[in-house]
Scaffold this motif. Structure first.
Motif, PDB file in Angstrom:
ATOM      1  N   UNK A 498       0.835  -1.061   0.039  1.00  0.00           N
ATOM      2  CA  UNK A 498       0.133  -0.076   0.082  1.00  0.00           C
ATOM      3  C   UNK A 498       0.726   1.437   0.179  1.00  0.00           C
ATOM      4  N   UNK A 499       1.683   1.304   1.070  1.00  0.00           N
ATOM      5  CA  UNK A 499       2.773   2.349   0.840  1.00  0.00           C
ATOM      6  C   UNK A 499       3.490   2.484  -0.352  1.00  0.00           C
ATOM      7  N   UNK A 500       3.931   1.598  -1.086  1.00  0.00           N
ATOM      8  CA  UNK A 500       4.570   1.311  -2.312  1.00  0.00           C
ATOM      9  C   UNK A 500       3.547   2.129  -3.420  1.00  0.00           C
ATOM     10  N   UNK A 501       2.417   1.795  -3.341  1.00  0.00           N
ATOM     11  CA  UNK A 501       1.334   2.133  -4.513  1.00  0.00           C
ATOM     12  C   UNK A 501       1.079   3.605  -4.068  1.00  0.00           C
ATOM     13  N   UNK A 502       1.167   4.164  -2.823  1.00  0.00           N
ATOM     14  CA  UNK A 502       0.950   5.653  -2.663  1.00  0.00           C
ATOM     15  C   UNK A 502       2.146   6.413  -3.315  1.00  0.00           C
ATOM     16  N   UNK A 503       3.351   5.945  -2.954  1.00  0.00           N
ATOM     17  CA  UNK A 503       4.648   6.588  -3.628  1.00  0.00           C
ATOM     18  C   UNK A 503       4.707   6.355  -5.087  1.00  0.00           C
ATOM     19  N   UNK A 504       4.098   5.293  -5.413  1.00  0.00           N
ATOM     20  CA  UNK A 504       4.020   4.954  -6.969  1.00  0.00           C
ATOM     21  C   UNK A 504       3.183   6.063  -7.726  1.00  0.00           C
ATOM     22  N   UNK A 505       2.024   6.348  -7.076  1.00  0.00           N
ATOM     23  CA  UNK A 505       0.959   7.381  -7.582  1.00  0.00           C
ATOM     24  C   UNK A 505       1.573   8.750  -7.486  1.00  0.00           C
ATOM     25  N   UNK A 506       2.370   9.005  -6.494  1.00  0.00           N
ATOM     26  CA  UNK A 506       3.016  10.230  -6.322  1.00  0.00           C
ATOM     27  C   UNK A 506       3.916  10.577  -7.407  1.00  0.00           C
ATOM     28  N   UNK A 507       4.643   9.475  -7.524  1.00  0.00           N
ATOM     29  CA  UNK A 507       5.606   9.654  -8.596  1.00  0.00           C
ATOM     30  C   UNK A 507       5.294   9.805  -9.921  1.00  0.00           C
ATOM     31  N   UNK A 508       4.012   9.025 -10.338  1.00  0.00           N
ATOM     32  CA  UNK A 508       3.337   9.095 -11.554  1.00  0.00           C
ATOM     33  C   UNK A 508       2.839  10.657 -11.759  1.00  0.00           C
ATOM     34  N   UNK A 509       2.246  11.007 -10.475  1.00  0.00           N
ATOM     35  CA  UNK A 509       1.434  12.459 -10.740  1.00  0.00           C
ATOM     36  C   UNK A 509       2.755  13.402 -10.775  1.00  0.00           C
ATOM     37  N   UNK A 510       3.836  13.324  -9.997  1.00  0.00           N
ATOM     38  CA  UNK A 510       4.885  14.088 -10.360  1.00  0.00           C
ATOM     39  C   UNK A 510       5.401  14.191 -11.984  1.00  0.00           C
ATOM     40  N   UNK A 511       5.543  12.810 -12.300  1.00  0.00           N
ATOM     41  CA  UNK A 511       6.364  12.825 -13.662  1.00  0.00           C
ATOM     42  C   UNK A 511       4.863  13.339 -14.865  1.00  0.00           C
ATOM     43  N   UNK A 512       4.143  13.091 -14.552  1.00  0.00           N
ATOM     44  CA  UNK A 512       2.665  13.615 -15.686  1.00  0.00           C
ATOM     45  C   UNK A 512       2.871  15.199 -15.455  1.00  0.00           C
ATOM     46  N   UNK A 513       3.094  15.647 -14.180  1.00  0.00           N
ATOM     47  CA  UNK A 513       3.330  17.082 -14.042  1.00  0.00           C
ATOM     48  C   UNK A 513       4.401  17.685 -14.840  1.00  0.00           C
ATOM     49  N   UNK A 557      13.821  12.795 -26.783  1.00  0.00           N
ATOM     50  CA  UNK A 557      13.495  11.590 -25.935  1.00  0.00           C
ATOM     51  C   UNK A 557      14.784  11.319 -25.215  1.00  0.00           C
ATOM     52  N   UNK A 558      14.429  11.131 -23.707  1.00  0.00           N
ATOM     53  CA  UNK A 558      15.439  10.711 -22.726  1.00  0.00           C
ATOM     54  C   UNK A 558      14.999   9.719 -21.827  1.00  0.00           C
ATOM     55  N   UNK A 559      15.978   9.316 -21.161  1.00  0.00           N
ATOM     56  CA  UNK A 559      15.445   8.008 -20.084  1.00  0.00           C
ATOM     57  C   UNK A 559      16.626   8.422 -18.731  1.00  0.00           C
ATOM     58  N   UNK A 560      16.080   8.627 -17.656  1.00  0.00           N
ATOM     59  CA  UNK A 560      16.951   8.556 -16.423  1.00  0.00           C
ATOM     60  C   UNK A 560      16.995   7.047 -15.971  1.00  0.00           C
ATOM     61  N   UNK A 561      18.312   6.442 -15.564  1.00  0.00           N
ATOM     62  CA  UNK A 561      18.416   5.186 -14.957  1.00  0.00           C
ATOM     63  C   UNK A 561      17.669   5.360 -13.729  1.00  0.00           C
ATOM     64  N   UNK A 562      16.908   4.238 -13.385  1.00  0.00           N
ATOM     65  CA  UNK A 562      16.175   4.228 -11.757  1.00  0.00           C
ATOM     66  C   UNK A 562      14.595   4.362 -11.835  1.00  0.00           C
ATOM     67  N   UNK A 563      14.173   4.186 -10.639  1.00  0.00           N
ATOM     68  CA  UNK A 563      12.829   4.383 -10.685  1.00  0.00           C
ATOM     69  C   UNK A 563      12.270   5.314  -9.269  1.00  0.00           C
ATOM     70  N   UNK A 564      11.406   5.854  -9.230  1.00  0.00           N
ATOM     71  CA  UNK A 564      10.858   6.546  -7.812  1.00  0.00           C
ATOM     72  C   UNK A 564      10.784   8.141  -8.118  1.00  0.00           C
ATOM     73  N   UNK A 565      10.674   8.637  -6.944  1.00  0.00           N
ATOM     74  CA  UNK A 565      10.503   9.984  -7.031  1.00  0.00           C
ATOM     75  C   UNK A 565      11.730  10.786  -7.444  1.00  0.00           C
ATOM     76  N   UNK A 566      12.906  10.115  -7.159  1.00  0.00           N
ATOM     77  CA  UNK A 566      14.158  10.791  -7.417  1.00  0.00           C
ATOM     78  C   UNK A 566      14.241  10.944  -9.041  1.00  0.00           C
ATOM     79  N   UNK A 567      13.879   9.785  -9.573  1.00  0.00           N
ATOM     80  CA  UNK A 567      14.191   9.559 -11.177  1.00  0.00           C
ATOM     81  C   UNK A 567      13.259  10.679 -11.739  1.00  0.00           C
ATOM     82  N   UNK A 614      22.575  11.885  -6.506  1.00  0.00           N
ATOM     83  CA  UNK A 614      23.244  11.528  -7.769  1.00  0.00           C
ATOM     84  C   UNK A 614      22.609  10.966  -8.939  1.00  0.00           C
ATOM     85  N   UNK A 615      22.833  11.405 -10.101  1.00  0.00           N
ATOM     86  CA  UNK A 615      22.151  10.785 -11.249  1.00  0.00           C
ATOM     87  C   UNK A 615      22.942   9.725 -11.634  1.00  0.00           C
TER      88      UNK A 615
END
Length: 869
Positions: A498-513, A557-567, A614-615
């Motif tokens: 559940x916590x991961x889902x919440x963070x995933x939604x936050x990351x998706x929202x951030x990325x879409x913004x 078109x670009x791609x940052x390695x990794x996942x989550x809010x930091x990416x 760090x990237x």
């Protein structure tokens, strides 16, 4: 009073007194009822007699009824013993009354039914006390009511005869009390002798100790009298011999026990640890007579189950299975960060080793990554269902359920504690949810239930229900403990998901913004795009379509390695940097070089202060397309190659120099120039489209080639076709797909002139520009365009070097370009009032929508965009 005899004495005296009081009360109540009934009957009889007496009707019709009737009613009242007789007309006005001053006034009572020929009786509280009064009608020969007669008598006048019986009653009660006390005293003395003077507390304690010891020992105890009848059997003996409920008092041969056992108990012979079979048990029997020390004839036997060791070994095996189940739960539950998958793993572990069916219901906010509200009536969603058979009677997966408060699920969720229903047939609360479905559950053979709340970190997320059908034994408290152990493991994993889902939604929202909300207006390419975030962690993929001066467009078109809010945050920083560098109108290799330096600087800063920002790696593909020439200049930093679809349907991957990923440094980036043809497509994407864990990247590229082979499709249809062919069932990485169909500006939209390096040539250029704009139908823009070009050409001749060239492009705006051979960029000045120069670029900036400078290999281009309207 502390002895049994004294207590019995007092008890019997109290009983006699209560009986006497009850009899007296009953007599008084009966007397009151009889008095009331007698008063009612007498008042009705007197009223009816007077109403039917001769002469009553003529008296009522006479001019003065009171003079005639008052003496008659008083005589009748005295002779009948009633308190009043009142004659009145049909309006209730009295003609007679024992008190003369009340004659002519309204009668106090109910007369309505009497006016319709009925007799009315009622109890009222008058000035002379409670009384019964009756009202009867006076009718003529035709049956018409011509008057009313009322008679009344007080209840106390009737009850005097009953009161005379009370002394007789109390006398008889006193005699009965004396006899009871004498008999009680005799009984008390006998009880004192039989109880040996023991107090009640001592007798109670002695019995409780005897009963507790008898039924608490782990050995069976039997007492048999001299005739072979069973006098006493404790609980352990009843269990070991499986005695019927009414065994005491019956002969041991009639109890259905083994013949050898019955013979030993009936004979009374001495036995020491004699092994006898009783059913599937092997019992060690000890038997001793009870009459050795002057006791009553008979024997006492003790039974010990020698099969206890086998039971202990069975319990050890059950404990081993339980530990194995808990171990499998620890390994098999929580293998992913998916809420529904984790709940289903709980059902898979518990079925069939613990329960025949398992259902898991979670509060709706949990599926969105939120905490459920603390309130009753929370809606739940069935996220997991497992069972030994598929044709089950339960709600299906995905069903939204609001459990009523009486169900075990609602009680367990609200209280945060487990609920056990050993026998569902006897429980009624769970049936109120859905009576028809509850009947199907029982008909299916399901008979026992445990519900356990999914409690993690003080938050109740839902409930897990364990159902039993094949095992005839109901769930017990040990099963509840095991169910709670299983659910605790699942609850922690579900809360993590559940916590991961919440963070995933936050990351998706951030990325879409941070991603572009749409494609800007431009005429260079017909573009379509798709962005799909990963299902297990949002990455840092991004894209951009950026209009450039001269009707050109930049595709990124670009791609940052990794996942989550930091990416996602890193992607936003890089995208912003690309926009800033693009405003400088740099070539692709120069832009990637600046971006590489930025990433290196960010990594160095984050590493120096020990941060986690760090990237660790980023790739980028940058392309600039010019619709005038059809050239597309591209450069890449570790990114996958773009695909080029030619008009004949052949697909190839552009041969671009392989630059290093951003942030590594060391190697320069290189440009590659492609000539795009009408009807072709340029496809840019990230590696998440073609590279999967269970699929080699070469296979993905082949699939992409096949999906792109139909070139006649619009860009939107191409995106759909590519995703339908390559999108995996479970997406582990972000996917960005950008499809661009190049557009071309026709020769009639472009005009070019070479300008001699002479100030006198400006006038000739203005004339050519005026002629060209007139042919384009842009007469209103002639003056502004002439002024802007005059300033730009004059500056080029004065401060730059040859060759000088002018180009007009008619697109969404009118683009004016002046190129020269110098790399010196002009600067906008704000001239003072007395200055002779410095106002040219200021006028250009005021008249143009925007203006700027871009550098070429042979010099620079100063451009300005003017509105067409």
């Amino acid at each position: 009073m502390r002895r049994v005899s004294g207590q019995v004495f007092v008890l019997q005296v109290l009983i006699v007194i209560l009986l006497v009081l009850a009899a007296g009360a009953e007599l008084i109540l009966q007397a009151q009822r009889d008095s009331q009934r007698e008063a009612s009957n007498r008042s009705v009889a007197v009223a009816q007699t007077f109403a039917h007496s001769p002469g009553i009707i003529p008296a009522l019709q006479s001019p003065n009824p009171t003079a005639v009737l008052q003496p008659l009613t008083e005589a009748a009242r005295v002779s009948s013993g009633v308190d009043f007789i009142v004659v009145m007309n049909t309006d209730g006005v009295r003609y007679t009354h024992p008190i003369p001053n009340r004659i002519g006034k309204k009668f106090v009572g109910t007369i309505g039914p009497a006016l319709h020929g009925q007799v009315v009786t009622e109890t009222i509280k008058g000035t002379i006390g409670p009384l019964e009064q009756a009202v009867v009608p006076v009718t003529d020969r035709s049956g018409k009511v011509v008057g009313l007669v009322s008679a009344g008598i007080t209840i106390s006048k009737v009850s005097r005869a009953v009161n005379r019986q009370l002394p007789i009653l109390f006398g008889a009660a006193a005699v009965a009390l004396a006899l009871a006390m004498g008999g009680t005293a005799a009984v008390s003395r006998r009880l004192r002798r039989q109880t040996h003077g023991l107090e009640p507390i001592e007798m109670t304690r002695m019995y409780e100790h005897h009963d507790a010891v008898l039924h608490a020992v782990r050995e069976g105890v039997l007492i048999v009298d001299g005739d072979g009848r069973l006098l006493l059997a404790n609980d352990e003996a009843a269990r070991l011999l499986e005695l019927p409920p009414n065994a005491e008092g019956r002969h041991v041969g009639e109890l259905g026990i083994a013949p050898h056992m019955a013979e030993l108990l009936a004979s009374g012979r001495v036995a020491t640890d004699e092994m006898l079979q009783s059913g599937d048990r092997l019992l060690a029997v000890n038997n001793r007579p009870t009459d050795r020390n002057g006791g009553p004839p008979g024997s006492v036997a003790t039974l010990r189950d020698s099969t206890e060791l086998r039971l202990l070994s069975g319990r050890a095996e059950a404990a081993r299975k339980r530990l194995k189940l808990l171990y499998d739960a620890g390994v098999g539950i929580g293998t992913t960060l998916d809420i529904q998958r984790t709940a289903q793993e709980l059902a898979q572990v518990a079925v069939p080793r613990f329960a025949d069916f398992v259902t898991v219901d979670l509060a709706e906010p949990v599926l969105r990554g939120e905490e459920p509200p603390i309130e009753e009536g929370t809606q739940m969603v069935r996220v997991a269902l497992g069972g030994v058979r598929k044709n089950h009677p339960f709600y299906s997966l995905g069903k939204t359920i609001e459990f009523v408060r009486s169900t075990p699920q609602a009680r367990g969720f609200d209280r945060g504690s487990s609920v056990i229903e050993p026998d569902l047939r006897l429980a009624s609360g769970w049936k109120t949810q859905d009576p028809a479905r509850a009947k199907r559950v029982l008909d299916y053979g399901i008979h026992s239930l445990i519900t356990v709340p999914l409690n993690a970190r003080g938050v109740v997320l839902g409930v897990a229900s364990f159902w039993r059908s094949r095992d005839p034994n109901p769930f017990d408290e040990d099963d509840v403990s095991l169910a709670e152990e299983l659910v605790i493991r699942a609850a922690v994993s579900i809360d993590n998901a559940r916590r991961y889902t919440r963070e995933h939604k936050m990351a998706v929202t951030l990325q879409h913004s941070l991603l572009p909300r749409g494609v800007p207006e431009q005429s260079a390419v017909d573009v379509a795009y798709r962005y799909l975030p990963a299902q297990e962690g949002v990455g840092g993929d991004w894209f951009d379509v950026i209009p450039l001066p001269g009707s050109r467009v930049a595709l990124v078109v670009g791609d940052v390695v990794g996942h989550g809010l930091h990416a996602s945050a890193t992607m936003g920083r890089l995208r912003t940097a690309v926009h800033n560098f693009t405003s400088l109108d740099l070539s692709p290799d120069e832009l990637l070089g600046h971006l590489d330096e930025l990433v290196t600087r960010i990594d160095r800063e984050e590493t120096s202060r020990g941060g986690e920002g760090a990237i660790t790696g980023a790739t980028c593909l940058y392309a600039i397309y010019d619709p005038v020439s059809g050239d597309c200049t591209m450069s890449r930093a570790g990114h996958v190659l773009p695909a080029l679809v030619r008009p004949d349907g052949t697909v190839s991957f552009a041969d671009l120099p392989a630059g290093p990923p951003l942030g590594l440094g060391g190697l320069p980036f290189q440009n590659a120039r492609l000539r795009l043809e009408p009807g072709s497509q340029l496809v840019m994407y990230t590696d998440g489209l073609v590279d999967e864990r269970d699929r080699d990247i070469d296979v993905g590229l082949d699939m992409l080639t096949t999906a792109l082979s139909h070139v006649d499709r619009p860009a939107e249809e191409t995106c759909d076709a590519v995703l339908n062919a390559l999108l995996p069932a479970r997406q582990s990485d972000d996917i960005v797909l950008l499809v661009a169909r190049p557009q071309f500006l026709g020769a009639d939209q472009i005009a070019e002139w070479d300008v001699p390096f002479d100030p006198a040539a400006v006038a000739g250029v203005r004339a050519q520009v005026t002629e060209q704009l007139t042919s384009w139908g842009l007469v209103e823009a002639v003056f502004t365009t002439e002024l802007v070009l005059s300033e730009l050409i004059t500056n080029a001749i004065r401060y730059a070097s040859s060759p000088i060239r002018v180009r007009l492009i008619r697109d969404r705006t009118l683009v004016c370009e002046v190129s020269d051979g110098s790399s010196t960029s002009p600067h906008l000045r704000y001239a003072a009032t007395m200055d002779e120069g410095g106002r040219g670029l200021f006028l250009v900036a005021q008249l143009a929508d925007r203006w700027g400078t871009r550098y070429t290999s042979g010099g620079k281009v100063i451009w300005a965009e003017l509105p067409l309207a």
